[in-house]
Design an enzyme around this catalytic site. Structure first.
Site, PDB file in Angstrom:
ATOM      1  N   VAL A 110       0.834  -1.206   0.000  1.00 26.35           N
ATOM      2  CA  VAL A 110       0.000   0.000   0.000  1.00 26.35           C
ATOM      3  C   VAL A 110       0.867   1.254   0.000  1.00 26.35           C
ATOM      4  O   VAL A 110       0.696   2.145  -0.826  1.00 26.35           O
ATOM      5  CB  VAL A 110      -0.943   0.025   1.223  1.00 26.35           C
ATOM      6  CG1 VAL A 110      -1.661   1.377   1.327  1.00 26.35           C
ATOM      7  CG2 VAL A 110      -1.968  -1.093   1.133  1.00 26.35           C
TER       8      VAL A 110
ATOM      9  N   ASP B  52      10.444   3.075   6.487  1.00 28.34           N
ATOM     10  CA  ASP B  52      10.063   1.724   6.880  1.00 28.34           C
ATOM     11  C   ASP B  52      11.047   1.240   7.935  1.00 28.34           C
ATOM     12  O   ASP B  52      12.241   1.554   7.861  1.00 28.34           O
ATOM     13  CB  ASP B  52      10.068   0.783   5.672  1.00 28.34           C
ATOM     14  CG  ASP B  52       9.261  -0.487   5.909  1.00 28.34           C
ATOM     15  OD1 ASP B  52       8.147  -0.593   5.383  1.00 28.34           O
ATOM     16  OD2 ASP B  52       9.755  -1.387   6.630  1.00 28.34           O
TER      17      ASP B  52
ATOM     18  N   ARG C  67      14.489  -3.979   3.567  1.00 28.85           N
ATOM     19  CA  ARG C  67      13.503  -3.515   2.575  1.00 28.85           C
ATOM     20  C   ARG C  67      13.871  -2.119   2.061  1.00 28.85           C
ATOM     21  O   ARG C  67      13.752  -1.831   0.873  1.00 28.85           O
ATOM     22  CB  ARG C  67      12.098  -3.498   3.179  1.00 28.85           C
ATOM     23  CG  ARG C  67      11.495  -4.878   3.417  1.00 28.85           C
ATOM     24  CD  ARG C  67      10.150  -4.771   4.127  1.00 28.85           C
ATOM     25  NE  ARG C  67       9.172  -4.047   3.324  1.00 28.85           N
ATOM     26  CZ  ARG C  67       8.371  -4.613   2.422  1.00 28.85           C
ATOM     27  NH1 ARG C  67       8.441  -5.919   2.206  1.00 28.85           N
ATOM     28  NH2 ARG C  67       7.506  -3.882   1.735  1.00 28.85           N
TER      29      ARG C  67
ATOM     30  N   THR D 202      -2.714  -3.713   9.510  1.00 31.63           N
ATOM     31  CA  THR D 202      -3.572  -3.886  10.681  1.00 31.63           C
ATOM     32  C   THR D 202      -4.113  -5.319  10.651  1.00 31.63           C
ATOM     33  O   THR D 202      -5.231  -5.562  10.187  1.00 31.63           O
ATOM     34  CB  THR D 202      -4.730  -2.866  10.691  1.00 31.63           C
ATOM     35  OG1 THR D 202      -5.310  -2.782   9.376  1.00 31.63           O
ATOM     36  CG2 THR D 202      -4.248  -1.501  11.105  1.00 31.63           C
TER      37      THR D 202
ATOM     38  N   THR E 172      -6.538   0.173   7.550  1.00 25.08           N
ATOM     39  CA  THR E 172      -7.920  -0.196   7.808  1.00 25.08           C
ATOM     40  C   THR E 172      -8.129  -0.434   9.303  1.00 25.08           C
ATOM     41  O   THR E 172      -7.429  -1.234   9.924  1.00 25.08           O
ATOM     42  CB  THR E 172      -8.296  -1.469   7.036  1.00 25.08           C
ATOM     43  OG1 THR E 172      -8.069  -1.249   5.644  1.00 25.08           O
ATOM     44  CG2 THR E 172      -9.756  -1.831   7.257  1.00 25.08           C
TER      45      THR E 172
ATOM     46  N   CYS F  98      -7.240  -8.518   3.106  1.00 28.65           N
ATOM     47  CA  CYS F  98      -8.329  -7.666   3.587  1.00 28.65           C
ATOM     48  C   CYS F  98      -9.630  -8.379   3.936  1.00 28.65           C
ATOM     49  O   CYS F  98     -10.121  -8.250   5.051  1.00 28.65           O
ATOM     50  CB  CYS F  98      -8.625  -6.586   2.539  1.00 28.65           C
ATOM     51  SG  CYS F  98      -7.218  -5.546   2.130  1.00 28.65           S
TER      52      CYS F  98
END
Length: 306
Positions: free
Chosen positions: A22, A40, A45, A90, A125, A265
Site C-alpha cells: 500500500v 520503513d 527492505r 492492521t 484499515t 483484507c
C-alpha cells in the site's frame, strides 16, 4: 500559505510511513509531484527500495524513475517532514481480535518528530473511532502537542488491489477526511495531486473509517451466502454455476461466485467491525455468520475434492 500550497511549492515534505504493497505505490505517486521521504522500519527492505526494487514485487524498477523520493529507516530523517501518511498493516490475532500494535507503534514514531502545523493522515484499515480514540492520544502524549490546535489529523482509507493493473491508485476514487473543515479540504486537495479519479470528502473521520470497513465486510457476507448456497446445492446434486448463470440473467442479481476467501483484507477487515460492535454490546450476527462460513470453506473444499 497552507500545507497543500507548501507541499506543491516544495517548501514542505510529505512522508509515507510503512512501505508495503500500500505505502510504496502511494509514496512513488506523490514523489512525481512533490518531495517525499519513504520510511520503513525494515532496513533490508529500505535498501532494496534505494536500488529501485519493490520488496512486494508489485512495481517495476521503471516505476521509481523521475521520483523525488528518499528512503530511510531512521526516524530522525522525518524531522523535516510536515505531512505524514501512515500506511502500516492492521492484522488480527489468532483469536480473531484486531492487532493495532503496528499502528500505535507507527504513531509513536511520528509523534517523536511531530511539530506545530503538521498533518498526520492514516490509511490503515481500522474500526470506526480508532484514529481518534487510539491513535491521536499517542500522538499527543509523546509529542506534547495539542490535537487540532498544534497539529491536524485525517483518515483516508487505502483501496489498492494488489496485482490489479487496471484499478490503480490514480484510477480509484479516494475517500478522505479531516479533523476539522480546513484539514479535510487540505488533505483532499493533497490527494487530488495523485488521484485522477477524484476524492470524495467524507463528513468525518469516523465516516471514512466506517466506509472502508464495510467495503470488504459487504463482499465477505455476499461471498458467504453464495458459499452456503453451493453447499446446499451440492447436497441436492445441482451444479451451483448453472444456478448462478440462470439467476444472473436478472438485471439486479449480484454476481458473486463461491470459493475461498483470503488475502490481506476480506478475511480480516470484518473482525475489526465485529470487535467494535462487541465492545458496544452488540453481537454482529450476519457478519460473524458470514465469517464462520467463509472460514470453513478451506476444510469443506478439501474434504469434497478428495
Amino acid at each position: 500559505m497552507k500545507i497543500y500550497d507548501k507541499l506543491v511549492s516544495k517548501d514542505k515534505k510529505l512522508a509515507v510511513v510503512g512501505l508495503g504493497y500500500v505505502g510504496l505505490p502511494i509514496a512513488l505517486e506523490f514523489a512525481k509531484k512533490i518531495d517525499v521521504i519513504g520510511f520503513d522500519i525494515n532496513s533490508s527492505r529500505v535498501d532494496m527500495m534505494k536500488n529501485n526494487i519493490d520488496p512486494s514485487n508489485e512495481l517495476k524498477a521503471s516505476d521509481f524513475a523521475g521520483c523525488s523520493i528518499s528512503f530511510t529507516d531512521k526516524i530522525e530523517d522525518l524531522s523535516e517532514v510536515n505531512f505524514f501518511i501512515i500506511a502500516v498493516p492492521t492484522p488480527i490475532h489468532q483469536s480473531k481480535v484486531p492487532d493495532i500494535k503496528p499502528l500505535l507503534s507507527a504513531s509513536e514514531s511520528v509523534a517523536k518528530v511531530l511539530k506545530k502545523g503538521d498533518y498526520v493522515v492514516y490509511e490503515s484499515t481500522v474500526y470506526p473511532g480508532c484514529t481518534e480514540d487510539d491513535c491521536i492520544p499517542v500522538l499527543e502524549k509523546i509529542s506534547g502537542l495539542k490535537f487540532n490546535i498544534d497539529f491536524k489529523v485525517g483518515y483516508s482509507p487505502e483501496r489498492i488491489n494488489p496485482g490489479d493493473k487496471v484499478n490503480t491508485l490514480a484510477s480509484i476514487i479516494k475517500v478522505s477526511s479531516g479533523s476539522d473543515e480546513e484539514s479535510a479540504e487540505e488533505i483532499a486537495k493533497t490527494y487530488e495531486l495523485v488521484v485522477k479519479a477524484g476524492v470524495h470528502r467524507a463528513s468525518s473521520i469516523k465516516v471514512a473509517e466506517a466506509a472502508k470497513i464495510i467495503e470488504n465486510t459487504q463482499r465477505d457476507v455476499n461471498i458467504a451466502l453464495i458459499n452456503e448456497l453451493s453447499m446446499i446445492f451440492n447436497r441436492m446434486n445441482i451444479n451451483t454455476y448453472d444456478v448462478l448463470e440462470a439467476a444472473g440473467t436478472k438485471w439486479n442479481f449480484l454476481n458473486f461466485k463461491p470459493g475461498l476467501v483470503g488475502g490481506h483484507c476480506i478475511g480480516v477487515d470484518p473482525y475489526y467491525l465485529t470487535h467494535k460492535a462487541k465492545k458496544l454490546g452488540y453481537h454482529a450476527q450476519i457478519i460473524n455468520s458470514g465469517r464462520a462460513v467463509n472460514d470453513s470453506m478451506g476444510s469443506y473444499v478439501g474434504k469434497n475434492s478428495s
